[in-house]
Write an enzyme that holds these catalytic residues in place. Sequence first.
Site, mmCIF file in Angstrom:
data_model
loop_
_atom_site.group_PDB
_atom_site.id
_atom_site.type_symbol
_atom_site.label_atom_id
_atom_site.label_comp_id
_atom_site.label_asym_id
_atom_site.label_seq_id
_atom_site.Cartn_x
_atom_site.Cartn_y
_atom_site.Cartn_z
ATOM 1 N N SER A 14 15.038 31.843 47.109
ATOM 2 C CA SER A 14 16.347 31.926 47.773
ATOM 3 C C SER A 14 17.400 32.588 46.895
ATOM 4 C CB SER A 14 16.823 30.532 48.200
ATOM 5 O OG SER A 14 16.951 29.669 47.081
ATOM 6 N N ASP A 41 12.882 24.119 36.228
ATOM 7 C CA ASP A 41 11.501 24.520 35.921
ATOM 8 C C ASP A 41 11.105 24.075 34.521
ATOM 9 O OD1 ASP A 41 11.379 25.670 38.384
ATOM 10 O OD2 ASP A 41 11.160 27.735 37.694
#
Length: 210
Positions: A14, A41
């Site tokens: 996105s 992450d």
Amino acid sequence: MKPYIIGISGISGSGKSTFAANLKTKCGDFYAGDVVIINLDGFYRSINEDDMCLVKAGEYNFDHPYAIDLDHARRCISAIADGHLVAVPIYDFEKKKCVGHYEVNNPRVVIVEGIHALHPKLFPLYDITAFLEVPMSVALSRRAVRDNKERGRTPEDTAEMFRKFVLPMYKLHVEPNVKKAAILVNGLNTGVHINMLYEHIKPLLIYPRF
């Protein structure tokens, strides 16, 4: 000084990382050290030998919230909010494990971005939240480019992972957070919201927030 903490979520592809980076760039070089980006992450769990078999078979679900150590992320963000020097993990996707840390020390603005950034474990930590929306076709296309460049995957592999893991986990664990976000961002045209957030945090960069 308490930092101002921004949470940014959205489906994989996105544009969360780009949005966060552009917002930091908008703050300018003078304040670059006062604005820190934390990519969730980095909090992926290291893969053990048993799970490595699933990874090699394409059956390990990296898009499930459990794949990220959200408790560790919460502790780190909370410690940063309390003014502590914090070591934030760095995850190596090739080695599938944490390979080091970088230090975050007394920033004025913290931008936390990731698919599960608005998870209930993290949501209470934020001063403001944003959710990036893009068509699924765009998300898949962006994901394919990134996967090929950074992880050597073919477009076919990415499409299969998207169908098997990304989309189901988005529907189940990420999309429900849309209604909680303070700002909905058009991921195809983010300039307006970058400018809006910048105007919102600019005074915080000039005058400490206690």
